[in-house]
Design a protein around this motif. Structure first.
Motif, PDB file in Angstrom:
ATOM      1  N   HIS A  45      47.991  48.774  28.665  1.00 26.65           N
ATOM      2  CA  HIS A  45      48.944  47.825  29.235  1.00 26.65           C
ATOM      3  C   HIS A  45      50.183  47.709  28.359  1.00 26.65           C
ATOM      4  O   HIS A  45      50.119  47.913  27.145  1.00 26.65           O
ATOM      5  N   TYR A  46      51.294  47.364  28.997  1.00 24.23           N
ATOM      6  CA  TYR A  46      52.527  47.075  28.264  1.00 24.23           C
ATOM      7  C   TYR A  46      53.193  45.887  28.935  1.00 24.23           C
ATOM      8  O   TYR A  46      53.556  45.949  30.118  1.00 24.23           O
ATOM      9  N   LYS A  47      53.321  44.794  28.194  1.00 21.76           N
ATOM     10  CA  LYS A  47      53.958  43.574  28.677  1.00 21.76           C
ATOM     11  C   LYS A  47      53.423  43.171  30.055  1.00 21.76           C
ATOM     12  O   LYS A  47      54.182  42.837  30.976  1.00 21.76           O
ATOM     13  N   SER A  48      52.114  43.230  30.184  1.00 22.59           N
ATOM     14  CA  SER A  48      51.456  42.995  31.458  1.00 22.59           C
ATOM     15  C   SER A  48      50.586  41.752  31.426  1.00 22.59           C
ATOM     16  O   SER A  48      49.871  41.506  30.450  1.00 22.59           O
ATOM     17  N   HIS A  67      60.442  43.046  30.668  1.00 21.64           N
ATOM     18  CA  HIS A  67      59.999  44.341  31.206  1.00 21.64           C
ATOM     19  C   HIS A  67      58.931  44.092  32.262  1.00 21.64           C
ATOM     20  O   HIS A  67      58.084  43.208  32.102  1.00 21.64           O
ATOM     21  N   LYS A 104      53.684  60.972  26.673  1.00 20.25           N
ATOM     22  CA  LYS A 104      53.988  60.164  25.493  1.00 20.25           C
ATOM     23  C   LYS A 104      54.354  61.010  24.275  1.00 20.25           C
ATOM     24  O   LYS A 104      54.903  60.501  23.306  1.00 20.25           O
ATOM     25  N   ALA A 111      60.763  56.663  26.393  1.00 18.65           N
ATOM     26  CA  ALA A 111      59.350  56.356  26.651  1.00 18.65           C
ATOM     27  C   ALA A 111      58.570  57.537  27.216  1.00 18.65           C
ATOM     28  O   ALA A 111      57.503  57.351  27.784  1.00 18.65           O
ATOM     29  N   SER A 210      51.039  55.492  35.252  1.00 17.33           N
ATOM     30  CA  SER A 210      51.212  54.042  35.192  1.00 17.33           C
ATOM     31  C   SER A 210      51.554  53.449  36.550  1.00 17.33           C
ATOM     32  O   SER A 210      52.261  54.064  37.360  1.00 17.33           O
ATOM     33  N   THR A 212      53.651  50.202  37.662  1.00 22.10           N
ATOM     34  CA  THR A 212      54.571  49.192  37.153  1.00 22.10           C
ATOM     35  C   THR A 212      54.908  48.230  38.291  1.00 22.10           C
ATOM     36  O   THR A 212      55.428  48.661  39.324  1.00 22.10           O
TER      37      THR A 212
END
Length: 230
Positions: A45-48, A67, A104, A111, A210, A212
């Motif tokens: 997860h990223y900023k989720s 984000h 990545k 990113a 991902s 988003t």
């Protein structure tokens, strides 16, 4: 009959190219039907603020976040992939969601972005991020006071393609995205939406897939990642 045959073949080729590519994407890499509450171990997860509950993944961008919520799965490097996911917009607060293909380990785009499909209730946009909007120099320019040049903007027009759709709120839909070489094919509910060719799509080591959510009120189910037979 002889004169009609070439025309018939040409028409058949056009129909095939507009639909998903023929071929076997039967090697399953990952799947999740969200039957158990809580994310499985392979999810990152990223900023989720997203959660898995009652058989669905609900995408949630936390209030005040800079984000959109990213929920992702790391895979071994693959060039060609088929991603399938059921989705629905729970309310009109849901703007859209992105399906991202990233690497990545790739350092020449922000990113590691390679390509993506953005789905809103009214349009599907396919983008080559690697050589387009997220190419390092382009991404950096967009943050400067001068911004992008006229030439940059013209170039970027060739890196994205949009298709109109009409998707009802609250109803479930099924998105299938296939990458094959330098082309992406998109279908929704078994009907071809469109395809887009661009050099960046042909990146041979896609390693992160991902979802988003922009910004809230998108739900997902029956997510799967497949690749062609080896």
């Amino acid at each position: 009959m002889k004169t009609l045959l070439p025309c018939l073949l040409l028409s058949l080729t056009a129909v095939i190219s507009a639909a998903e590519p023929i071929g076997s994407y039967s090697r399953e890499i990952f799947s999740d039907d969200f039957a158990k509450d809580g994310f499985g171990k392979r999810w990152g997860h990223y900023k989720s603020g997203s959660l898995v509950k009652d058989g669905v993944l609900t995408g949630i961008t936390p209030e005040g976040s800079d984000h959109s919520a990213v929920d992702n799965v790391v895979i071994e490097p693959e060039r060609d992939l088929q991603i399938s996911v059921k989705f629905r917009y729970v309310s009109d607060k849901a703007k859209s969601f992105n399906l991202w293909f990233d690497d990545k380990g790739y350092k020449e785009s922000h990113a590691g972005h390679i390509c993506n499909v953005n789905v809103s209730p009214k349009a599907v946009n396919i983008g080559d991020a690697k050589t387009g909007n997220f190419r390092n120099d382009i991404y950096a320019k967009k943050k400067t006071p001068e911004g992008l040049s006229v030439e940059d903007k013209e170039m970027l027009k060739s890196k994205n393609k949009s298709f109109p759709v009409t998707l009802s709120l609250e109803d479930w839909h099924t998105l299938v995205v296939v990458t094959r070489g330098d082309e992406i094919f998109v279908s929704i509910d078994g009907k071809a939406v469109g395809s887009f060719k661009s050099e960046g799509i042909n990146h041979d080591s896609k390693t992160l897939i991902s979802l988003t959510t922009n910004a809230v009120d998108v739900q997902y189910d029956d997510f799967s990642i497949k690749a062609p037979k080896k």
